[in-house]
Scaffold this motif. Sequence first.
Motif, PDB file in Angstrom:
ATOM      1  N   PRO A  85       0.862  -1.078  -0.096  1.00 29.56           N
ATOM      2  CA  PRO A  85      -0.237   0.034   0.058  1.00 29.56           C
ATOM      3  C   PRO A  85       0.843   1.332   0.005  1.00 29.56           C
ATOM      4  O   PRO A  85       2.076   1.347   0.198  1.00 29.56           O
ATOM      5  CB  PRO A  85      -0.792  -0.085   1.221  1.00 29.56           C
ATOM      6  CG  PRO A  85      -0.046  -0.857   2.007  1.00 29.56           C
ATOM      7  CD  PRO A  85       0.593  -1.995   1.166  1.00 29.56           C
ATOM      8  N   LEU A  86       0.326   2.465  -0.318  1.00 31.10           N
ATOM      9  CA  LEU A  86       0.950   3.514  -0.252  1.00 31.10           C
ATOM     10  C   LEU A  86       0.907   3.925   1.327  1.00 31.10           C
ATOM     11  O   LEU A  86       0.511   3.247   1.933  1.00 31.10           O
ATOM     12  CB  LEU A  86       0.173   4.869  -1.015  1.00 31.10           C
ATOM     13  CG  LEU A  86       0.349   4.714  -2.559  1.00 31.10           C
ATOM     14  CD1 LEU A  86      -0.694   5.670  -2.904  1.00 31.10           C
ATOM     15  CD2 LEU A  86       1.527   4.915  -3.008  1.00 31.10           C
ATOM     16  N   ALA A  87       1.579   4.898   1.469  1.00 30.74           N
ATOM     17  CA  ALA A  87       1.978   5.340   3.030  1.00 30.74           C
ATOM     18  C   ALA A  87       0.531   5.475   3.875  1.00 30.74           C
ATOM     19  O   ALA A  87      -0.439   5.793   3.119  1.00 30.74           O
ATOM     20  CB  ALA A  87       2.777   6.732   3.088  1.00 30.74           C
ATOM     21  N   LYS A  88       0.563   5.330   4.998  1.00 29.80           N
ATOM     22  CA  LYS A  88      -0.484   5.218   5.967  1.00 29.80           C
ATOM     23  C   LYS A  88      -1.351   6.518   5.947  1.00 29.80           C
ATOM     24  O   LYS A  88      -2.665   6.551   5.564  1.00 29.80           O
ATOM     25  CB  LYS A  88      -0.236   5.007   7.329  1.00 29.80           C
ATOM     26  CG  LYS A  88      -1.093   4.960   8.367  1.00 29.80           C
ATOM     27  CD  LYS A  88      -0.772   4.692   9.832  1.00 29.80           C
ATOM     28  CE  LYS A  88      -1.934   4.310  10.840  1.00 29.80           C
ATOM     29  NZ  LYS A  88      -1.450   4.052  11.946  1.00 29.80           N
ATOM     30  N   ALA A  89      -0.687   7.772   5.467  1.00 32.63           N
ATOM     31  CA  ALA A  89      -1.539   9.013   5.483  1.00 32.63           C
ATOM     32  C   ALA A  89      -2.198   9.161   4.183  1.00 32.63           C
ATOM     33  O   ALA A  89      -3.322   9.581   3.991  1.00 32.63           O
ATOM     34  CB  ALA A  89      -0.294  10.080   5.408  1.00 32.63           C
ATOM     35  N   LEU A  90      -1.916   8.132   3.258  1.00 35.36           N
ATOM     36  CA  LEU A  90      -2.881   8.009   1.873  1.00 35.36           C
ATOM     37  C   LEU A  90      -3.846   7.074   1.720  1.00 35.36           C
ATOM     38  O   LEU A  90      -4.400   7.039   0.867  1.00 35.36           O
ATOM     39  CB  LEU A  90      -1.746   8.013   0.774  1.00 35.36           C
ATOM     40  CG  LEU A  90      -0.828   9.256   0.572  1.00 35.36           C
ATOM     41  CD1 LEU A  90       0.411   9.120  -0.461  1.00 35.36           C
ATOM     42  CD2 LEU A  90      -1.278  10.633   0.317  1.00 35.36           C
ATOM     43  N   GLN A  91      -3.781   6.097   2.695  1.00 35.75           N
ATOM     44  CA  GLN A  91      -4.344   5.060   2.524  1.00 35.75           C
ATOM     45  C   GLN A  91      -6.012   5.149   2.663  1.00 35.75           C
ATOM     46  O   GLN A  91      -6.636   4.343   2.236  1.00 35.75           O
ATOM     47  CB  GLN A  91      -4.110   4.137   3.825  1.00 35.75           C
ATOM     48  CG  GLN A  91      -2.500   3.394   3.201  1.00 35.75           C
ATOM     49  CD  GLN A  91      -2.174   2.442   4.361  1.00 35.75           C
ATOM     50  OE1 GLN A  91      -2.867   1.949   5.154  1.00 35.75           O
ATOM     51  NE2 GLN A  91      -0.832   2.128   4.325  1.00 35.75           N
ATOM     52  N   SER A  92      -6.440   6.385   3.231  1.00 34.91           N
ATOM     53  CA  SER A  92      -7.729   6.628   3.331  1.00 34.91           C
ATOM     54  C   SER A  92      -8.379   7.142   1.757  1.00 34.91           C
ATOM     55  O   SER A  92      -9.628   6.911   1.557  1.00 34.91           O
ATOM     56  CB  SER A  92      -8.095   8.088   4.132  1.00 34.91           C
ATOM     57  OG  SER A  92      -7.373   9.047   3.616  1.00 34.91           O
ATOM     58  N   SER A  93      -7.513   7.468   0.852  1.00 31.78           N
ATOM     59  CA  SER A  93      -7.708   7.769  -0.459  1.00 31.78           C
ATOM     60  C   SER A  93      -7.381   6.781  -1.556  1.00 31.78           C
ATOM     61  O   SER A  93      -7.825   6.718  -2.702  1.00 31.78           O
ATOM     62  CB  SER A  93      -7.031   9.203  -0.933  1.00 31.78           C
ATOM     63  OG  SER A  93      -7.578  10.219   0.081  1.00 31.78           O
ATOM     64  N   PHE A  94      -6.653   5.883  -0.971  1.00 27.43           N
ATOM     65  CA  PHE A  94      -6.091   4.771  -2.328  1.00 27.43           C
ATOM     66  C   PHE A  94      -5.920   3.434  -1.634  1.00 27.43           C
ATOM     67  O   PHE A  94      -5.537   3.047  -0.477  1.00 27.43           O
ATOM     68  CB  PHE A  94      -4.582   5.183  -2.598  1.00 27.43           C
ATOM     69  CG  PHE A  94      -4.564   6.510  -3.274  1.00 27.43           C
ATOM     70  CD1 PHE A  94      -4.330   6.511  -4.457  1.00 27.43           C
ATOM     71  CD2 PHE A  94      -4.167   7.594  -2.395  1.00 27.43           C
ATOM     72  CE1 PHE A  94      -4.261   7.950  -5.132  1.00 27.43           C
ATOM     73  CE2 PHE A  94      -3.931   8.881  -3.043  1.00 27.43           C
ATOM     74  CZ  PHE A  94      -3.967   8.708  -4.514  1.00 27.43           C
ATOM     75  N   ASN A  95      -6.490   2.646  -2.332  1.00 33.08           N
ATOM     76  CA  ASN A  95      -6.712   1.259  -2.022  1.00 33.08           C
ATOM     77  C   ASN A  95      -5.500   0.467  -2.212  1.00 33.08           C
ATOM     78  O   ASN A  95      -4.590   0.774  -2.951  1.00 33.08           O
ATOM     79  CB  ASN A  95      -7.577   0.210  -2.956  1.00 33.08           C
ATOM     80  CG  ASN A  95      -9.097   0.768  -2.296  1.00 33.08           C
ATOM     81  OD1 ASN A  95      -9.453   0.914  -1.326  1.00 33.08           O
ATOM     82  ND2 ASN A  95     -10.141   0.759  -3.462  1.00 33.08           N
TER      83      ASN A  95
END
Length: 415
Positions: free
Chosen positions: A132-142
């Motif tokens: 996954p992408l960094a934790k800060a971006l996981q709300s927007s990217f699967n």
Amino acid sequence: MSSTENVKSVHLPQAIAVTAQSSSKNRLFKSAMSEQMGDANYQPTAELAHLYQVWAQGGTGLLVTGNVMIDRTALGEPKNVVLDDKSDLADFKKWAKAGTQNNTQLWMQLNHPGKQTPKFLSPEPVAPSAVPLAKALQSSFNTPRAMTEQEIEATIERFAVAAERAMQAGFTGVQIHGAHGYLVSQFLSPHHNRREDKWGGSLENRMRFVREIYHAIRQRVGDSFPIGIKLNSADFQKGGFSEDDSMQVMQTLEKDGINLLEISGGNYENPSMMGAKVKSSTIAREAYFLEYAEKAKRLLSIPLVVTGGFRSSQAMEDALSSQATDMIGIARPLAVDPDLSNRLLADVHYKVALKPLSTGVKALDFMAMLNITWYEQQLHLIGRGKSPNPNMSAWLSVMRTFAGMGSAAFKKRRA
């Protein structure tokens, strides 16, 4: 000879050969920017063609389009243009005709977002590995699914098909987007690519994907059609694509036959290409990646482009005179002044200033992706036959973003 005459007769307007059959009339290079001007069928609009006609008349030698996707099931943004075997070439031919006026080179940037596709566009994105992408971006990217070898081969073929169709439409070259954390960049990075087959592990294996894309395109378009690549100098993240890796990839691609290299850096997780964490020495020289370019130039003989940070004729002259770069990459300044190249070529003292953008509310700026959408709105004004508005307020831009995109305005956008 005056300094202005020196600019006009020696440096910036001097033609640069890309291939034996192709050259740019000067050393100014419009780097890719997101335009968001695709229609509901992912076709280029009349506004997009008009935008590039304006830029072609503005004096830039080589224009690179915003990223055109090679797979309509893998979009980076909601209004991407896609070029595949289903696309109607008539609209692309109009775009190419508009952007090649005034003896201008027009190259299409080809891209696949990999995991950098927002949730509202892709419930199950693909990538080299399921990282996954960094934790800060996981709300927007699967979290992505690792690609099968069959999917990898099919994607390589899609790049080749898109390049061949771009040539058929009248574009004068193509650029592979191998930077900023998109799919090609993901394959190159040991952080994002954790495969244990021939597509991962060693640098030789990690660069196999981009090399196969290049060879597949070359087989389709022939030897005289220019192929370039935008490549990160580094990802600037722990365990990612390093400077040493980048140098080796550049040298390998040059041996393979690639015609031009544009240097950038960073990704969604560390957006160095946006000017994040710029050192004082970099500010003084303006260009973000000039020190890296100086090292690369000692190893390469093909044309090199440095993009990011240039704001004055003098800094551009200095970069060219020092032979750190062969071409000057410009992006955002051309969004607020599409005639900028003509001004730079006419006046060695010319400077352009871009105002800082903020509503004063950081969370709001982030949600609206102000540093991207504000410039997109300038491009839309030009596309509709209007003048850009360098004084557009950040608040007005944010309101237009939310009004125009609804809930999608709150999703993470391309950098």
